[in-house]
Design a protein around this motif. Structure first.
Motif, PDB file in Angstrom:
ATOM      1  N   PHE A 156       0.834  -1.196   0.000  1.00 23.65           N
ATOM      2  CA  PHE A 156       0.000   0.000   0.000  1.00 23.65           C
ATOM      3  C   PHE A 156       0.872   1.252   0.000  1.00 23.65           C
ATOM      4  O   PHE A 156       1.847   1.333   0.759  1.00 23.65           O
ATOM      5  N   PRO A 157       0.546   2.226  -0.847  1.00 20.97           N
ATOM      6  CA  PRO A 157       1.315   3.476  -0.845  1.00 20.97           C
ATOM      7  C   PRO A 157       1.144   4.211   0.482  1.00 20.97           C
ATOM      8  O   PRO A 157       0.173   3.986   1.217  1.00 20.97           O
ATOM      9  N   GLY A 158       2.077   5.095   0.782  1.00 22.29           N
ATOM     10  CA  GLY A 158       2.081   5.784   2.065  1.00 22.29           C
ATOM     11  C   GLY A 158       0.829   6.575   2.358  1.00 22.29           C
ATOM     12  O   GLY A 158       0.438   6.716   3.523  1.00 22.29           O
ATOM     13  N   LYS A 159       0.164   7.074   1.324  1.00 21.27           N
ATOM     14  CA  LYS A 159      -1.055   7.849   1.562  1.00 21.27           C
ATOM     15  C   LYS A 159      -2.231   6.953   1.959  1.00 21.27           C
ATOM     16  O   LYS A 159      -3.251   7.454   2.445  1.00 21.27           O
ATOM     17  N   GLN A 199      -7.289  -5.996  -9.794  1.00 20.27           N
ATOM     18  CA  GLN A 199      -7.040  -5.921 -11.233  1.00 20.27           C
ATOM     19  C   GLN A 199      -6.285  -4.651 -11.614  1.00 20.27           C
ATOM     20  O   GLN A 199      -5.325  -4.691 -12.384  1.00 20.27           O
ATOM     21  N   THR A 200      -6.721  -3.516 -11.078  1.00 14.00           N
ATOM     22  CA  THR A 200      -6.060  -2.250 -11.405  1.00 14.00           C
ATOM     23  C   THR A 200      -4.884  -1.962 -10.486  1.00 14.00           C
ATOM     24  O   THR A 200      -4.081  -1.075 -10.760  1.00 14.00           O
ATOM     25  N   LYS A 201      -4.810  -2.708  -9.372  1.00 12.05           N
ATOM     26  CA  LYS A 201      -3.797  -2.493  -8.334  1.00 12.05           C
ATOM     27  C   LYS A 201      -3.840  -1.056  -7.804  1.00 12.05           C
ATOM     28  O   LYS A 201      -2.810  -0.414  -7.587  1.00 12.05           O
ATOM     29  N   LYS A 202      -5.054  -0.594  -7.578  1.00  9.42           N
ATOM     30  CA  LYS A 202      -5.269   0.708  -6.966  1.00  9.42           C
ATOM     31  C   LYS A 202      -5.981   0.522  -5.630  1.00  9.42           C
ATOM     32  O   LYS A 202      -6.788  -0.393  -5.465  1.00  9.42           O
ATOM     33  N   SER A 203      -5.690   1.412  -4.695  1.00  3.29           N
ATOM     34  CA  SER A 203      -6.325   1.357  -3.383  1.00  3.29           C
ATOM     35  C   SER A 203      -6.644   2.765  -2.922  1.00  3.29           C
ATOM     36  O   SER A 203      -6.056   3.739  -3.398  1.00  3.29           O
ATOM     37  N   ARG A 204      -7.576   2.863  -1.995  1.00  2.00           N
ATOM     38  CA  ARG A 204      -7.852   4.161  -1.382  1.00  2.00           C
ATOM     39  C   ARG A 204      -8.534   3.970  -0.038  1.00  2.00           C
ATOM     40  O   ARG A 204      -9.114   2.918   0.245  1.00  2.00           O
ATOM     41  N   ARG A 205      -8.442   5.002   0.763  1.00  2.00           N
ATOM     42  CA  ARG A 205      -9.072   5.023   2.076  1.00  2.00           C
ATOM     43  C   ARG A 205     -10.482   5.594   1.944  1.00  2.00           C
ATOM     44  O   ARG A 205     -10.698   6.573   1.226  1.00  2.00           O
ATOM     45  N   LEU A 206     -11.416   4.974   2.674  1.00  2.00           N
ATOM     46  CA  LEU A 206     -12.793   5.441   2.708  1.00  2.00           C
ATOM     47  C   LEU A 206     -13.182   5.745   4.155  1.00  2.00           C
ATOM     48  O   LEU A 206     -12.716   5.085   5.076  1.00  2.00           O
ATOM     49  N   LEU A 207     -14.023   6.710   4.350  1.00  2.00           N
ATOM     50  CA  LEU A 207     -14.653   6.976   5.647  1.00  2.00           C
ATOM     51  C   LEU A 207     -13.687   7.455   6.725  1.00  2.00           C
ATOM     52  O   LEU A 207     -13.968   7.313   7.923  1.00  2.00           O
ATOM     53  N   ASP A 208     -12.538   8.020   6.343  1.00  5.57           N
ATOM     54  CA  ASP A 208     -11.650   8.605   7.354  1.00  5.57           C
ATOM     55  C   ASP A 208     -12.437   9.596   8.215  1.00  5.57           C
ATOM     56  O   ASP A 208     -13.066  10.523   7.693  1.00  5.57           O
ATOM     57  N   GLY A 209     -12.392   9.407   9.522  1.00  3.14           N
ATOM     58  CA  GLY A 209     -13.051  10.340  10.423  1.00  3.14           C
ATOM     59  C   GLY A 209     -14.551  10.171  10.540  1.00  3.14           C
ATOM     60  O   GLY A 209     -15.201  10.900  11.296  1.00  3.14           O
ATOM     61  N   HIS A 210     -15.128   9.217   9.819  1.00  7.63           N
ATOM     62  CA  HIS A 210     -16.575   9.016   9.877  1.00  7.63           C
ATOM     63  C   HIS A 210     -16.953   8.352  11.204  1.00  7.63           C
ATOM     64  O   HIS A 210     -16.228   7.483  11.696  1.00  7.63           O
ATOM     65  N   PRO A 211     -18.082   8.733  11.809  1.00  8.13           N
ATOM     66  CA  PRO A 211     -18.470   8.141  13.104  1.00  8.13           C
ATOM     67  C   PRO A 211     -18.572   6.621  13.086  1.00  8.13           C
ATOM     68  O   PRO A 211     -18.356   5.975  14.116  1.00  8.13           O
ATOM     69  N   SER A 212     -18.873   6.034  11.935  1.00  2.07           N
ATOM     70  CA  SER A 212     -19.062   4.582  11.878  1.00  2.07           C
ATOM     71  C   SER A 212     -17.764   3.800  12.014  1.00  2.07           C
ATOM     72  O   SER A 212     -17.799   2.598  12.310  1.00  2.07           O
ATOM     73  N   VAL A 213     -16.619   4.439  11.797  1.00  6.18           N
ATOM     74  CA  VAL A 213     -15.341   3.726  11.910  1.00  6.18           C
ATOM     75  C   VAL A 213     -14.573   4.112  13.173  1.00  6.18           C
ATOM     76  O   VAL A 213     -13.541   3.519  13.478  1.00  6.18           O
ATOM     77  N   LYS A 214     -15.067   5.093  13.913  1.00  7.23           N
ATOM     78  CA  LYS A 214     -14.367   5.573  15.102  1.00  7.23           C
ATOM     79  C   LYS A 214     -14.906   4.912  16.369  1.00  7.23           C
ATOM     80  O   LYS A 214     -16.060   4.492  16.423  1.00  7.23           O
ATOM     81  N   ASP A 215     -14.052   4.836  17.386  1.00 10.62           N
ATOM     82  CA  ASP A 215     -14.540   4.379  18.684  1.00 10.62           C
ATOM     83  C   ASP A 215     -15.388   5.484  19.313  1.00 10.62           C
ATOM     84  O   ASP A 215     -15.312   6.649  18.918  1.00 10.62           O
ATOM     85  N   GLU A 216     -16.183   5.098  20.287  1.00 13.00           N
ATOM     86  CA  GLU A 216     -17.031   6.052  20.999  1.00 13.00           C
ATOM     87  C   GLU A 216     -16.567   6.238  22.438  1.00 13.00           C
ATOM     88  O   GLU A 216     -17.345   6.642  23.309  1.00 13.00           O
ATOM     89  N   GLY A 217     -15.290   5.940  22.662  1.00 12.98           N
ATOM     90  CA  GLY A 217     -14.740   6.137  23.997  1.00 12.98           C
ATOM     91  C   GLY A 217     -14.980   4.990  24.951  1.00 12.98           C
ATOM     92  O   GLY A 217     -14.803   5.144  26.163  1.00 12.98           O
ATOM     93  N   TYR A 218     -15.350   3.819  24.407  1.00 16.82           N
ATOM     94  CA  TYR A 218     -15.609   2.663  25.267  1.00 16.82           C
ATOM     95  C   TYR A 218     -14.360   1.794  25.381  1.00 16.82           C
ATOM     96  O   TYR A 218     -13.752   1.430  24.377  1.00 16.82           O
ATOM     97  N   VAL A 219     -14.003   1.453  26.604  1.00 22.89           N
ATOM     98  CA  VAL A 219     -12.838   0.613  26.862  1.00 22.89           C
ATOM     99  C   VAL A 219     -13.311  -0.782  27.268  1.00 22.89           C
ATOM    100  O   VAL A 219     -14.168  -0.918  28.148  1.00 22.89           O
ATOM    101  N   PRO A 220     -12.802  -1.840  26.628  1.00 22.00           N
ATOM    102  CA  PRO A 220     -13.226  -3.198  26.990  1.00 22.00           C
ATOM    103  C   PRO A 220     -12.800  -3.575  28.407  1.00 22.00           C
ATOM    104  O   PRO A 220     -11.693  -3.259  28.850  1.00 22.00           O
ATOM    105  N   VAL A 221     -13.701  -4.269  29.087  1.00 21.93           N
ATOM    106  CA  VAL A 221     -13.422  -4.799  30.421  1.00 21.93           C
ATOM    107  C   VAL A 221     -13.692  -6.302  30.375  1.00 21.93           C
ATOM    108  O   VAL A 221     -14.830  -6.730  30.196  1.00 21.93           O
ATOM    109  N   THR A 222     -12.644  -7.093  30.502  1.00 20.85           N
ATOM    110  CA  THR A 222     -12.774  -8.549  30.448  1.00 20.85           C
ATOM    111  C   THR A 222     -12.678  -9.119  31.860  1.00 20.85           C
ATOM    112  O   THR A 222     -12.298  -8.406  32.798  1.00 20.85           O
TER     113      THR A 222
END
Length: 380
Positions: A156-159, A199-222
């Motif tokens: 993956f390229p650096g970007k 096939q094209t050997k291209k990649s990109r990032r999606l949803l950077d900063g979107h609420p659906s990919v971010k944590d909501e401040g919850y820490v796991p307790v096992t």
């Protein structure tokens, strides 16, 4: 002597201020987690319906299995990179024993910090290597399971594979063309859904900063511990982790570990590189509440299986968007990755994160062995 005392006095003052400053920085950037509500209930499966399949001396990372029903069942797993494996990193279970894949000689040449694994419908084993959190090559490999030869490689390229990224889990479209990867980005705090076109050997990032990919401040307790480190300054606040395609390939389901929701996004809009990131973001759909989770897999009936890292089990969300506890088993220490095999079983990697993350080798040996379990889908 007086000058020396004065020097040490100021040295310790500056050192103390520096340490306090670092702790404050860590707390502000990585700390402050809160506990999540308990969604678990009485499990539908009994303990007998979850089988111990395999045990290994080192912490297990993720698991993959052949899904083609015309072929022999094969199960693979990674040694978790957080456990700092010294030799083998990718293994196949052969006749009840772990064998380096594709060979012992290839381990150091091919792998650095490999974690996610997936077998696609074309019988290729895909691996994702986060490259020491993006400081080295973030690399995707594919092996033809008929020949056990490397047939695809992409860096993956650096970007896309950013410094401080953490490419953790992956899934492949039913036609084998598109690979989707979850960038947890724990240190970078920029989680994302990544798409790659083989096939094209291209990649990109999606949803950077979107609420659906971010944590909501919850820490796991096992049962073993709250996932809090460095004298309470750092919590395991984790973004997008597990992901999988619906069986028809129309949607990609995903969820942040430290978030409350299961989401999906249409595949068609994600693989169209001409679509804007704003268009992709608008197409995201929240499906249902879920527990704090790691791996995700779907079945033919449209159910989504989600590991419950806090309550030692598996949570299921039905096509009707109803959730319930399928498995709750005290033997499971950290329900991690899932794989659905051609023998009709789900295979579950128990990575025991609390006893390997930032732990000494002696501590890990003390808590060995580490396990893979298996169970039947609810449709069976």
């Amino acid at each position: 002597m007086r000058k020396l005392k004065k020097f040490f006095k100021w040295f310790f003052i500056i050192l103390t201020l520096l340490v306090v400053g670092i702790v404050i920085f860590l707390r502000l950037r990585y700390g402050g987690g809160v506990e999540y509500k308990d969604l678990s209930g009485t499990p539908k499966y009994s303990k007998a319906q979850t089988e111990l399949f395999f045990s290994y001396k080192e912490p297990i990372g993720n698991v993959a299995a052949v899904s083609d029903k015309k072929l022999k069942t094969r199960v693979f797993f990674t040694i978790h990179p957080e456990s700092r494996p010294e030799t083998n990193k990718l293994m196949e279970i052969v006749d009840g024993k772990a064998v380096p894949y594709p060979s012992a000689e290839a381990q150091d040449k091919l792998f650095n910090t490999v974690l996610g694994v997936f077998v696609d419908a074309q019988n290729r084993l895909w691996t994702i290597d986060h490259g020491q959190h993006g400081f080295k090559d973030v690399k995707l490999l594919a092996f033809d399971l008929k020949t056990n030869k490397l047939v695809h490689e992409y860096v993956f390229p650096g970007k896309v594979g950013e410094t401080l990224s953490f490419f953790n889990d992956l899934t492949v479209s039913p036609d084998g063309r598109y690979v989707f990867v979850a960038d947890v980005s724990f240190f970078g705090r920029n989680p994302s859904l990544v798409v790659y076109d083989t096939q094209t050997k291209k990649s990109r990032r999606l949803l950077d900063g979107h609420p659906s990919v971010k944590d909501e401040g919850y820490v796991p307790v096992t049962p073993a511990k709250k996932m809090r480190f460095f004298w309470g300054a750092v919590d395991l606040l984790t973004g997008i982790d597990g992901l999988d395609f619906s069986r028809d390939g129309k949607y990609v389901y995903y969820a942040p570990m430290g978030g409350s929701g299961l989401y999906r996004v249409p595949t068609a809009i994600c693989i169209d590189f001409n679509k804007s990131l704003e268009e992709v973001a608008k197409s995201v759909e929240r499906i249902a509440d879920k527990p704090l989770s790691d791996g995700i897999r779907t079945d033919e009936a449209g159910n989504v299986y989600i590991t419950d890292v806090e309550h030692q089990g598996i949570y299921v969300i039905t096509p009707q968007k109803k959730g319930y506890t399928l498995i709750k088993d005290q033997r499971i220490r950290w329900a991690d990755g899932l794989a659905l095999a051609n023998d009709g079983y789900f295979y579950l990697a128990d990575s025991d994160i609390p006893n390997q993350m930032l732990q000494s080798k002696s501590h890990m040996r003390k808590h060995a062995p580490y396990h893979i379990y298996r169970f039947k889908p609810i449709s069976q």
